[in-house]
Design a protein around this motif. Structure first.
Motif, short mmCIF file in Angstrom:
data_model
loop_
_atom_site.label_atom_id
_atom_site.label_comp_id
_atom_site.label_asym_id
_atom_site.label_seq_id
_atom_site.Cartn_x
_atom_site.Cartn_y
_atom_site.Cartn_z
N ALA A 111 0.84 -1.21 0.00
CA ALA A 111 0.00 0.00 0.00
C ALA A 111 0.87 1.26 0.00
O ALA A 111 0.56 2.23 -0.69
CB ALA A 111 -0.92 0.00 1.21
N ALA A 112 1.96 1.23 0.75
CA ALA A 112 2.87 2.38 0.77
C ALA A 112 3.49 2.62 -0.60
O ALA A 112 3.62 3.76 -1.05
CB ALA A 112 3.95 2.17 1.82
N LEU A 118 2.14 1.79 -3.45
CA LEU A 118 1.06 2.27 -4.31
C LEU A 118 0.82 3.76 -4.09
O LEU A 118 0.68 4.53 -5.04
CB LEU A 118 -0.21 1.47 -4.03
N VAL A 119 0.79 4.18 -2.84
CA VAL A 119 0.59 5.60 -2.52
C VAL A 119 1.76 6.43 -3.03
O VAL A 119 1.56 7.50 -3.61
CB VAL A 119 0.38 5.78 -1.01
N ALA A 174 1.43 6.84 -6.74
CA ALA A 174 0.35 7.78 -7.08
C ALA A 174 0.79 9.21 -6.83
O ALA A 174 0.50 10.10 -7.65
CB ALA A 174 -0.89 7.45 -6.26
N VAL A 175 1.48 9.46 -5.73
CA VAL A 175 1.97 10.81 -5.44
C VAL A 175 2.96 11.26 -6.50
O VAL A 175 2.92 12.40 -6.97
CB VAL A 175 2.60 10.86 -4.03
#
Length: 45
Positions: free
Chosen positions: A21-22, A24-25, A28-29
């Protein structure tokens, strides 16, 4: 590289979903920041 990065994160975090998840974030950022910088650059030219 597309396959190696998630595999490395999976190995480093012992399969924890939080690591994925980290990543992925962070991706995205990075994409949003790149898009915004392109918009600002095109607007000033």
């Amino acid at each position: 590289m597309t396959v190696a990065a998630p595999e490395a994160i999976w190995d480093w975090t012992d399969g924890a979903v939080g690591g994925a998840a980290a990543a992925l974030v962070a991706g995205a950022v990075l994409l949003v920041a790149s898009w915004l910088s392109l918009r600002v650059r095109r607007g000033s030219g």
